[in-house]
Design a protein around this motif. Structure first.
Motif, PDB file in Angstrom:
ATOM      1  N   GLU A 298       0.806  -1.226   0.000  1.00  0.00           N
ATOM      2  CA  GLU A 298       0.000   0.000   0.000  1.00  0.00           C
ATOM      3  C   GLU A 298       0.836   1.271   0.000  1.00  0.00           C
ATOM      4  O   GLU A 298       0.528   2.228  -0.720  1.00  0.00           O
ATOM      5  CB  GLU A 298      -0.929   0.000   1.217  1.00  0.00           C
TER       6      GLU A 298
ATOM      7  N   ASP B 168       1.979   1.994  -3.540  1.00  0.00           N
ATOM      8  CA  ASP B 168       1.007   1.946  -4.637  1.00  0.00           C
ATOM      9  C   ASP B 168      -0.023   3.056  -4.456  1.00  0.00           C
ATOM     10  O   ASP B 168      -0.976   2.918  -3.689  1.00  0.00           O
ATOM     11  CB  ASP B 168       0.324   0.577  -4.660  1.00  0.00           C
ATOM     12  N   LYS B 169       0.148   4.151  -5.152  1.00  0.00           N
ATOM     13  CA  LYS B 169      -0.736   5.310  -5.016  1.00  0.00           C
ATOM     14  C   LYS B 169      -1.949   5.247  -5.940  1.00  0.00           C
ATOM     15  O   LYS B 169      -2.930   5.959  -5.740  1.00  0.00           O
ATOM     16  CB  LYS B 169       0.048   6.599  -5.299  1.00  0.00           C
ATOM     17  N   LYS B 170      -1.889   4.399  -6.954  1.00  0.00           N
ATOM     18  CA  LYS B 170      -2.964   4.382  -7.947  1.00  0.00           C
ATOM     19  C   LYS B 170      -4.295   3.931  -7.358  1.00  0.00           C
ATOM     20  O   LYS B 170      -5.352   4.442  -7.732  1.00  0.00           O
ATOM     21  CB  LYS B 170      -2.579   3.484  -9.119  1.00  0.00           C
TER      22      LYS B 170
ATOM     23  N   ARG C 142      -5.600   4.368  -4.394  1.00  0.00           N
ATOM     24  CA  ARG C 142      -6.276   5.461  -3.690  1.00  0.00           C
ATOM     25  C   ARG C 142      -6.606   6.620  -4.631  1.00  0.00           C
ATOM     26  O   ARG C 142      -7.672   7.225  -4.540  1.00  0.00           O
ATOM     27  CB  ARG C 142      -5.391   5.941  -2.542  1.00  0.00           C
ATOM     28  N   ASN C 143      -5.703   6.913  -5.547  1.00  0.00           N
ATOM     29  CA  ASN C 143      -5.939   8.024  -6.475  1.00  0.00           C
ATOM     30  C   ASN C 143      -7.182   7.806  -7.328  1.00  0.00           C
ATOM     31  O   ASN C 143      -7.902   8.749  -7.659  1.00  0.00           O
ATOM     32  CB  ASN C 143      -4.720   8.221  -7.381  1.00  0.00           C
ATOM     33  N   TYR C 144      -7.431   6.549  -7.685  1.00  0.00           N
ATOM     34  CA  TYR C 144      -8.597   6.230  -8.508  1.00  0.00           C
ATOM     35  C   TYR C 144      -9.813   5.819  -7.682  1.00  0.00           C
ATOM     36  O   TYR C 144     -10.849   5.443  -8.236  1.00  0.00           O
ATOM     37  CB  TYR C 144      -8.252   5.120  -9.501  1.00  0.00           C
ATOM     38  N   GLY C 145      -9.689   5.866  -6.360  1.00  0.00           N
ATOM     39  CA  GLY C 145     -10.813   5.528  -5.498  1.00  0.00           C
ATOM     40  C   GLY C 145     -11.184   4.062  -5.500  1.00  0.00           C
ATOM     41  O   GLY C 145     -12.309   3.693  -5.150  1.00  0.00           O
TER      42      GLY C 145
ATOM     43  N   ASP D  17     -10.211   1.806  -3.542  1.00  0.00           N
ATOM     44  CA  ASP D  17     -10.290   1.239  -2.200  1.00  0.00           C
ATOM     45  C   ASP D  17     -11.553   1.662  -1.467  1.00  0.00           C
ATOM     46  O   ASP D  17     -11.719   1.407  -0.280  1.00  0.00           O
ATOM     47  CB  ASP D  17      -9.060   1.640  -1.381  1.00  0.00           C
ATOM     48  N   THR D  18     -12.476   2.317  -2.172  1.00  0.00           N
ATOM     49  CA  THR D  18     -13.720   2.793  -1.569  1.00  0.00           C
ATOM     50  C   THR D  18     -14.891   1.963  -2.067  1.00  0.00           C
ATOM     51  O   THR D  18     -15.139   1.873  -3.272  1.00  0.00           O
ATOM     52  CB  THR D  18     -13.969   4.270  -1.923  1.00  0.00           C
TER      53      THR D  18
END
Length: 208
Positions: free
Chosen positions: A185, A188-190, A192-195, A197-198
């Motif tokens: 995690e 790996d920013k992608k 969260r950046n693309y949402g 993980d929501t």
């Protein structure tokens, strides 16, 4: 170009340790008795402690002419990306080659802890073990930094007194048939950046 051996990158939030236990988001019901050898299944539906197979000496190979085993490798995110676009690299440094020159694997993600010299990414691979030399604690000092066993064997498997600390080394990257990988995690920013993980409510089907 991505290697043909690279089958999938798995976002960290899909890993087995992140199962919510809700309907449709539960771990494998077979738990540690699971016989599913698909690499994606192993990472997505099982915890880091899961060992897909018994230690090598106890495994009965099911396919004639093949000697397949599942291994786990830990490395840096940068090295993982390089592997995905090419292949593994043979370790040759004396201090990190206890079983000789080669590529090193453990029996679970958790068991790469304390073995690998790098962190940030995990790789789960299917490996053709070939001719295997099993060794114990009394042998390891004589193998460090060497290649002499590769004249007769393809893999050296180390049977530690504690089987959770077993590891093995393959002499050739050709033995590594395919793999999937996950980047931790913090690297790996992608996701969260693309949402990704929501969780969100999709169209309700009304069947439940």
């Amino acid at each position: 170009m991505v290697s043909k051996k690279h089958k999938r990158y798995i976002p960290y939030h899909l890993m087995g340790d992140n199962r919510t236990m809700r309907l449709g988001d539960k771990p494998c019901p077979n738990s540690f008795q699971c016989r599913n050898r698909h690499l994606e299944h192993i990472l997505i539906f099982h915890s880091k402690a899961f060992k897909p197979q018994e230690r090598y000496c106890d495994v009965q190979q099911e396919s004639s002419g093949k000697n397949l085993y599942i291994g786990f490798h830990r490395t840096t995110p940068e090295a993982a990306v390089t592997i995905a676009h090419s292949d593994f690299a043979i370790s040759t440094k004396y201090e990190s080659t206890m079983l000789g020159h080669g590529v090193y694997f453990a029996r679970s993600m958790e068991e790469t802890e304390g073995k690998a010299n790098a962190d940030g990414a995990y790789i789960c691979a299917e490996i053709e073990m070939g001719r295997v030399k099993e060794v114990g604690p009394e042998d390891r000092n004589s193998l460090r930094g060497t290649t002499h066993l590769w004249k007769e064997y393809d893999t050296v498997y180390y049977n530690h007194p504690n089987d959770s600390r077993d590891e093995f080394c393959v002499k050739s990257t050709d033995q590594i048939l395919k793999w999937v990988m996950v980047i931790n995690e913090e690297y790996d920013k992608k996701v969260r950046n693309y949402g990704l993980d929501t969780e969100f409510s999709d169209t309700t089907c009304g069947c439940i």
